[in-house]
Structures are given as structure tokens and as C-alpha cells.
Design an enzyme around this catalytic site. Structure first.
Site, PDB file in Angstrom:
ATOM      1  N   THR A 135       3.534  -0.019  -7.077  1.00 36.81           N
ATOM      2  CA  THR A 135       2.981  -0.465  -8.619  1.00 36.81           C
ATOM      3  C   THR A 135       2.764   0.926  -9.459  1.00 36.81           C
ATOM      4  OG1 THR A 135       2.474  -2.704  -7.964  1.00 36.81           O
ATOM      5  CG2 THR A 135       1.264  -1.713  -9.810  1.00 36.81           C
ATOM      6  N   PHE A 191       0.920  -1.222   0.116  1.00 36.02           N
ATOM      7  CA  PHE A 191      -0.011  -0.208   0.016  1.00 36.02           C
ATOM      8  C   PHE A 191       0.849   1.273  -0.075  1.00 36.02           C
ATOM      9  CE2 PHE A 191      -2.152  -3.311   2.764  1.00 36.02           C
ATOM     10  CZ  PHE A 191      -2.990  -3.843   1.735  1.00 36.02           C
ATOM     11  N   GLU A 211       6.450  -6.884  -8.811  1.00 35.88           N
ATOM     12  CA  GLU A 211       6.172  -7.883  -7.657  1.00 35.88           C
ATOM     13  C   GLU A 211       7.627  -8.758  -7.701  1.00 35.88           C
ATOM     14  OE1 GLU A 211       4.258  -7.793  -5.322  1.00 35.88           O
ATOM     15  OE2 GLU A 211       2.355  -6.744  -6.014  1.00 35.88           O
ATOM     16  N   ALA A 212       8.658  -7.942  -7.825  1.00 31.54           N
ATOM     17  CA  ALA A 212       9.914  -8.630  -7.958  1.00 31.54           C
ATOM     18  C   ALA A 212      10.116  -9.776  -6.840  1.00 31.54           C
ATOM     19  CB  ALA A 212      11.025  -7.883  -8.340  1.00 31.54           C
ATOM     20  N   MET A 272       2.266 -14.954   0.944  1.00 26.90           N
ATOM     21  CA  MET A 272       0.775 -15.093   1.052  1.00 26.90           C
ATOM     22  C   MET A 272       0.330 -13.861   0.556  1.00 26.90           C
ATOM     23  SD  MET A 272      -1.490 -15.201   4.586  1.00 26.90           S
ATOM     24  CE  MET A 272      -1.064 -16.719   5.183  1.00 26.90           C
TER      25      MET A 272
END
Length: 197
Positions: A27, A23, A93-94, A170
Site C-alpha cells: 500500500t 507488512f 487490496e485487489a 480474515m
């Protein structure tokens, strides 16, 4: 930045890393940079791990629904083959990729590509996550973005997991994670340890 340096910076390959907690707008910042490159008519390719299909199979999507077309890949080596014609390569999301991503990014930058990588720098325990620390070390430019701590309002750099579970990976949303500052994160971890004992 003077004009000469700007030209040199654009012409030569390099690595940019955007990191932070959940958050924090990672991105969103990745999408902003990639859309600017597209606007400049550069050949842009975007990749994400196949594990991350929370919002969309085919798009990189920020929490506030801004998106850009992407390709899910299983392994970093695939990016090398797929992005051969790209001038700018975005990777989201590396942290979910393995350590081979570091070498892949290095090879692309050495080949003259602008490589922009976004990911969590720490997992839910506050431990450096996957290939992110090594990517930050070799990058020309590292941008650390912050969320706001939901408990005290300070800048947050930790992703605290609200639900039980010890697995490092997760996928989650606002129901499973909350952004916390260092102080609130340490208090939350201590409270969790007391519950377990």
C-alpha cells in the site's frame, strides 16, 4: 529508460501490479505512485473493496498510517463506471475482489488509463489469492515487495496466520498475521498440521 520510450509508456494505457505478503509495503508503494501522479496534475482515482475498512472507510491507509483518499466499492464493474474520467486508477487490496477485476483492469488499460493494482499474491496457506495471479500475468509491470521474516530476518513473502481459523478472508493486523520466509513458513505449517492431528 530512454526519453522516447518513457513518452510512449506514459501515453498508452497499461497495468502495474504491486504484490507481496502482509507488512511488505504494498500500500505504501501504491500511495507513492499515486501521489506522484497527482503531483504531475494527472486525474487520479483510487478504489478499494468495501470489505477493507480496518483503518478508514474512505481512505487507503498503509500500516504506518500514510494515506490517500479512496472510494470503497462492492464490485469491480463499479470502478469502470466511476473511473471514466480518470487518467490513473489505483486499486488497493485487489485480492478481495472477484475474477471480474481482471477484465475491468484490461478494459481500463485498453482505454488508455494507467492502472495500478496492489494486493496480496498469496493467502495464509501460501495459495495464489483471488484475481492476483491473472492480473500479474496480463500486467506490463509487476513489482514484488517483501517484508522481513519475524523469525529469522530473511526476506519474507508469506503471510502466516497466527490465530486459528480456516476462512481465506480474515482481515488482520500484527496480532493475527506474521510475515515469514519460505523456510519458516513451511515449518510453521508443519507444526500446525501436527497440532491438528
Amino acid at each position: 529508460m530512454n526519453h522516447y520510450f518513457q513518452q510512449e509508456y506514459i501515453r498508452h494505457g497499461h497495468i502495474e501490479v504491486i504484490c507481496g505478503s502482509m507488512f511488505s509495503g504494498k500500500t505504501e508503494e501504491l500511495i507513492r505512485r499515486l501521489k506522484r501522479a497527482q503531483f504531475a496534475r494527472q486525474n487520479v482515482e483510487i478504489y478499494k473493496p468495501t470489505i477493507d475498512t480496518r483503518y478508514s472507510e474512505e481512505n487507503v491507509v498503509s500500516h504506518d498510517s500514510n494515506y490517500i483518499k479512496s472510494m470503497p466499492v462492492d464490485a469491480p464493474e463499479s470502478i469502470l463506471l466511476l473511473a471514466s474520467d480518470a487518467e490513473v486508477v489505483g486499486i488497493d487490496e485487489a485480492q478481495f475482489f472477484d475474477e471480474t477485476l481482471v477484465d475491468v483492469c484490461k478494459k481500463m488499460a485498453d482505454a488508455g488509463k494507467r492502472v495500478i493494482v496492489a494486493g496480496l499474491d498469496m493467502d495464509f496457506l501460501g495459495t495464489p489469492f483471488g484475481p492476483m495471479p491473472a492480473l500479474m500475468a496480463i500486467a506490463e509491470d509487476v513489482t514484488k515487495v517483501h517484508a522481513i521474516c519475524v523469525r529469522c530476518g530473511n526476506l519474507a513473502q508469506f503471510s502466516h496466520r497466527i490465530v486459528k481459523g480456516e476462512k481465506q478472508v480474515m482481515l488482520g493486523e500484527k496480532d493475527e498475521y506474521e510475515p515469514l520466509c519460505r523456510d519458516c513458513f513451511n515449518k510453521a505449517l508443519n507444526a500446525h498440521h501436527h497440532e491438528v492431528e
